[in-house]
Write a protein that holds these residues in place. Structure first.
Motif, PDB file in Angstrom:
ATOM      1  N   GLU A  81       0.825  -1.206   0.000  1.00  0.00           N
ATOM      2  CA  GLU A  81       0.000   0.000   0.000  1.00  0.00           C
ATOM      3  C   GLU A  81       0.862   1.260   0.000  1.00  0.00           C
ATOM      4  N   PHE A  82       1.901   1.264   0.852  1.00  0.00           N
ATOM      5  CA  PHE A  82       2.742   2.466   0.916  1.00  0.00           C
ATOM      6  C   PHE A  82       3.544   2.656  -0.371  1.00  0.00           C
ATOM      7  N   SER A  83       3.914   1.552  -1.017  1.00  0.00           N
ATOM      8  CA  SER A  83       4.634   1.692  -2.283  1.00  0.00           C
ATOM      9  C   SER A  83       3.719   2.265  -3.355  1.00  0.00           C
ATOM     10  N   LYS A  84       2.430   1.888  -3.298  1.00  0.00           N
ATOM     11  CA  LYS A  84       1.459   2.453  -4.249  1.00  0.00           C
ATOM     12  C   LYS A  84       1.281   3.949  -3.990  1.00  0.00           C
ATOM     13  N   ILE A  85       1.214   4.287  -2.676  1.00  0.00           N
ATOM     14  CA  ILE A  85       1.067   5.715  -2.341  1.00  0.00           C
ATOM     15  C   ILE A  85       2.271   6.490  -2.819  1.00  0.00           C
ATOM     16  N   GLU A  86       3.467   5.904  -2.607  1.00  0.00           N
ATOM     17  CA  GLU A  86       4.677   6.600  -3.044  1.00  0.00           C
ATOM     18  C   GLU A  86       4.685   6.734  -4.563  1.00  0.00           C
ATOM     19  N   SER A  87       4.203   5.703  -5.265  1.00  0.00           N
ATOM     20  CA  SER A  87       4.133   5.771  -6.727  1.00  0.00           C
ATOM     21  C   SER A  87       3.176   6.872  -7.165  1.00  0.00           C
ATOM     22  N   LEU A  88       2.036   6.958  -6.463  1.00  0.00           N
ATOM     23  CA  LEU A  88       1.074   8.009  -6.775  1.00  0.00           C
ATOM     24  C   LEU A  88       1.654   9.390  -6.506  1.00  0.00           C
ATOM     25  N   MET A  89       2.398   9.494  -5.396  1.00  0.00           N
ATOM     26  CA  MET A  89       3.046  10.772  -5.082  1.00  0.00           C
ATOM     27  C   MET A  89       4.051  11.145  -6.162  1.00  0.00           C
ATOM     28  N   ALA A  90       4.750  10.139  -6.674  1.00  0.00           N
ATOM     29  CA  ALA A  90       5.727  10.404  -7.738  1.00  0.00           C
ATOM     30  C   ALA A  90       5.017  10.902  -8.990  1.00  0.00           C
ATOM     31  N   GLN A  91       3.847  10.309  -9.306  1.00  0.00           N
ATOM     32  CA  GLN A  91       3.077  10.754 -10.472  1.00  0.00           C
ATOM     33  C   GLN A  91       2.579  12.183 -10.285  1.00  0.00           C
ATOM     34  N   MET A  92       2.107  12.466  -9.075  1.00  0.00           N
ATOM     35  CA  MET A  92       1.619  13.822  -8.788  1.00  0.00           C
ATOM     36  C   MET A  92       2.752  14.840  -8.902  1.00  0.00           C
ATOM     37  N   GLU A  93       3.935  14.453  -8.450  1.00  0.00           N
ATOM     38  CA  GLU A  93       5.084  15.342  -8.535  1.00  0.00           C
ATOM     39  C   GLU A  93       5.447  15.595  -9.989  1.00  0.00           C
ATOM     40  N   GLU A  94       5.370  14.539 -10.781  1.00  0.00           N
ATOM     41  CA  GLU A  94       5.669  14.688 -12.198  1.00  0.00           C
ATOM     42  C   GLU A  94       4.655  15.622 -12.863  1.00  0.00           C
ATOM     43  N   LEU A  95       3.375  15.475 -12.496  1.00  0.00           N
ATOM     44  CA  LEU A  95       2.327  16.330 -13.037  1.00  0.00           C
ATOM     45  C   LEU A  95       2.531  17.772 -12.621  1.00  0.00           C
ATOM     46  N   ARG A  96       2.920  17.970 -11.349  1.00  0.00           N
ATOM     47  CA  ARG A  96       3.155  19.341 -10.868  1.00  0.00           C
ATOM     48  C   ARG A  96       4.281  19.997 -11.663  1.00  0.00           C
ATOM     49  N   GLN A  97       5.336  19.231 -11.891  1.00  0.00           N
ATOM     50  CA  GLN A  97       6.471  19.780 -12.637  1.00  0.00           C
ATOM     51  C   GLN A  97       6.077  20.105 -14.076  1.00  0.00           C
ATOM     52  N   ARG A  98       5.235  19.277 -14.679  1.00  0.00           N
ATOM     53  CA  ARG A  98       4.797  19.530 -16.048  1.00  0.00           C
ATOM     54  C   ARG A  98       3.931  20.771 -16.110  1.00  0.00           C
ATOM     55  N   LEU A  99       3.060  20.913 -15.083  1.00  0.00           N
ATOM     56  CA  LEU A  99       2.211  22.116 -15.037  1.00  0.00           C
ATOM     57  C   LEU A  99       3.052  23.369 -14.850  1.00  0.00           C
ATOM     58  N   ASN A 100       4.032  23.206 -14.008  1.00  0.00           N
ATOM     59  CA  ASN A 100       4.901  24.369 -13.750  1.00  0.00           C
ATOM     60  C   ASN A 100       5.645  24.753 -15.031  1.00  0.00           C
ATOM     61  N   THR A 101       6.118  23.760 -15.758  1.00  0.00           N
ATOM     62  CA  THR A 101       6.816  24.023 -17.031  1.00  0.00           C
ATOM     63  C   THR A 101       5.860  24.665 -18.031  1.00  0.00           C
ATOM     64  N   PHE A 102       4.619  24.166 -18.067  1.00  0.00           N
ATOM     65  CA  PHE A 102       3.612  24.723 -18.980  1.00  0.00           C
ATOM     66  C   PHE A 102       3.329  26.187 -18.663  1.00  0.00           C
ATOM     67  N   MET A 103       3.201  26.470 -17.372  1.00  0.00           N
ATOM     68  CA  MET A 103       2.911  27.836 -16.978  1.00  0.00           C
ATOM     69  C   MET A 103       4.064  28.765 -17.343  1.00  0.00           C
ATOM     70  N   VAL A 104       5.286  28.324 -17.190  1.00  0.00           N
ATOM     71  CA  VAL A 104       6.453  29.148 -17.552  1.00  0.00           C
ATOM     72  C   VAL A 104       6.470  29.397 -19.056  1.00  0.00           C
ATOM     73  N   SER A 105       6.169  28.353 -19.787  1.00  0.00           N
ATOM     74  CA  SER A 105       6.140  28.514 -21.263  1.00  0.00           C
ATOM     75  C   SER A 105       5.055  29.458 -21.683  1.00  0.00           C
ATOM     76  N   LEU A 106       3.887  29.379 -21.056  1.00  0.00           N
ATOM     77  CA  LEU A 106       2.763  30.264 -21.369  1.00  0.00           C
ATOM     78  C   LEU A 106       3.130  31.704 -21.051  1.00  0.00           C
ATOM     79  N   SER A 107       3.797  31.886 -19.988  1.00  0.00           N
ATOM     80  CA  SER A 107       4.203  33.270 -19.591  1.00  0.00           C
ATOM     81  C   SER A 107       5.174  33.834 -20.608  1.00  0.00           C
ATOM     82  N   ASP A 108       6.078  32.966 -21.053  1.00  0.00           N
ATOM     83  CA  ASP A 108       7.060  33.422 -22.024  1.00  0.00           C
ATOM     84  C   ASP A 108       6.380  33.815 -23.329  1.00  0.00           C
ATOM     85  N   ILE A 109       5.338  33.051 -23.710  1.00  0.00           N
ATOM     86  CA  ILE A 109       4.613  33.340 -24.951  1.00  0.00           C
ATOM     87  C   ILE A 109       3.915  34.681 -24.834  1.00  0.00           C
ATOM     88  N   GLN A 110       3.269  34.894 -23.715  1.00  0.00           N
ATOM     89  CA  GLN A 110       2.517  36.156 -23.512  1.00  0.00           C
ATOM     90  C   GLN A 110       3.459  37.342 -23.466  1.00  0.00           C
TER      91      GLN A 110
END
Length: 434
Positions: A401-430
């Motif tokens: 169970e904890f390994s699944k939670i850690e895997s989910l946390m890793a996915q969420m972290e990856e998503l956060r980083q992608r969103l952050n990258t997207f937001m930076v790119s959007l700002s640069d475009i604007q």
């Protein structure tokens, strides 16, 4: 799935492995308590088993005690065993007497008057019989007629009269002659005198001649000994029941003093074994009930020692034993030799009866307790084994169970980083449009 391995903190953000270990430690506390209880039960069972073994040894010693055998044992001694030795039985009286051995036993040996020059010479005989005088009857052994070598004649006589007479060949330096001797001096009470022998021959003809009755090689003699004014004659060197229960074995002519006394060595040996076995029980109880011992202060165990001591009154009154500091016994064997048979019988009877019965019951109770502790130990170990298996399953479940939670946390972290990258790119475009 079986064989799966789950690694903690692969993302470096959550060390859930230490959390699982902490949870398992909390849940394994009952298992630790059961292990401690099982270890204590095992120690108590071992102590009780050792006590039961010591009690059984003391019980068996008393059950095997033959009081009559110990009290009736006598020992005989001779002041000169080279003259006569003594053997006694339980019914022999306690006596001392002088023995004068005047004559020792001998077997009669006779040789023929004639002989042959060679062992290959022919010897003839007819109507030949060998006679043996037992002192009360004359036994006759018919050999018959025949011819052959002297050795052939010897063989035939031994075959016919061998139960009483031994035939052989004697060479006197000139002739080979027939020699006859008693097989067992105890078979005849008759003694050799001139012309009157134990062994004799009857024949019609015998080419080696008759036996030389006037010149025996050795005369038949009985044992003759004197005890006081009593003259005793025996065909052998063993004189049985010269006094009831006393057997003398004559060795040579001479005198000796015979003594018969009670043999207390058997009683002393029993008492040594008793004290040793008793002390083994006491020492085992002391080790079990001392400070910080498994049965410290347990009245049921200390009571065994107290009850055992209550059966020792006759030993204490006789001065045979006394207590040492730890409750064990010390033995005073010098008192035993001064005691009367009735007093010793009372002591031994009391020990065998009262203490023996008590030990029998105590051993039964101890065995029951040993079995009870063993069953309790087995039940605890069985429950502990089940709990151990449950904890192992629980550990697998938590890690999964904890390994699944850690895997989910890793996915969420990856998503956060992608969103952050997207937001930076959007700002640069604007910003570039302005």
């Amino acid at each position: 799935m079986a064989g799966e391995v789950y690694f903690s903190n692969l993302t470096g953000r959550w060390d859930w492995g230490s959390l699982v270990d902490q949870i398992l430690r909390m849940k394994s506390l009952p298992l630790q308590r059961m292990a401690q209880e099982s270890s204590l039960l095992a120690k108590k069972r071992e102590d009780l088993s050792n006590l039961a073994s010591a009690v059984r040894e003391l019980r068996d010693l008393l059950e095997g005690l033959n009081i009559d055998g110990l009290l009736r044992t006598k020992i005989g001694s001779s002041s000169d065993p080279s003259v006569v030795t003594v053997d006694v039985s339980a019914n022999a009286p306690e006596v001392t007497f002088n023995v004068n051995v005047q004559q020792t036993p001998q077997r009669e040996v006779l040789v023929s008057t004639g002989g042959v020059q060679s062992l290959q010479s022919t010897v003839n005989w007819s109507g030949l019989s060998v006679k043996y005088d037992t002192g009360s009857t004359v036994e006759s052994f018919y050999v018959g007629d025949g011819s052959g070598t002297l050795q052939d004649l010897v063989n035939i006589i031994n075959a016919k009269a061998g139960s009483r007479v031994t035939a052989s060949v004697l060479y006197d330096g000139n002739l080979y002659k027939l020699m006859l001797s008693e097989k067992d001096e105890g078979a005849s009470t008759k003694e050799t005198s001139v012309g009157n022998t134990v062994i004799s021959l009857n024949f019609t003809s015998l080419s080696v001649g008759d036996l030389d009755y006037n010149n025996p090689i050795q005369q038949a003699k009985n044992t003759r000994l004197q005890i006081g004014n009593l003259q005793i004659v025996s065909p052998t060197g063993v004189v049985r029941d010269v006094v009831q229960g006393i057997t003398l074995s004559v060795q040579k002519v001479g005198t000796a003093v015979i003594s018969v006394v009670r043999d207390r060595s058997g009683i002393e040996g029993f008492l040594r074994n008793f004290v040793e076995s008793y002390n083994k029980v006491v020492r085992q109880i002391n080790s079990m009930t001392g400070i910080r011992a498994t049965f410290q202060g347990d009245a049921s165990v200390t009571g065994i020692k107290r009850n055992l001591s209550s059966f020792l009154d006759t030993l204490f009154k006789g001065g045979i034993v006394y207590y040492t500091e730890d409750g064990t016994l010390s033995l005073q064997l010098d008192k035993v030799n001064t005691m009367q048979e009735t007093q010793l019988r009372d002591i031994l009877t009391s020990l065998k009866g009262s203490m023996g019965s008590f030990l029998h019951d105590i051993y039964t109770d101890l065995q029951r307790f040993v079995d009870d502790y063993r069953q309790r130990e087995e039940r605890i170990n069985s429950v502990a084994q089940e709990l151990q298996q449950q904890l192992q399953e629980e550990e697998k479940r938590l890690r999964l169970e904890f390994s699944k939670i850690e895997s989910l946390m890793a996915q969420m972290e990856e998503l956060r980083q992608r969103l952050n990258t997207f937001m930076v790119s959007l700002s640069d475009i604007q910003g570039g449009r302005r």
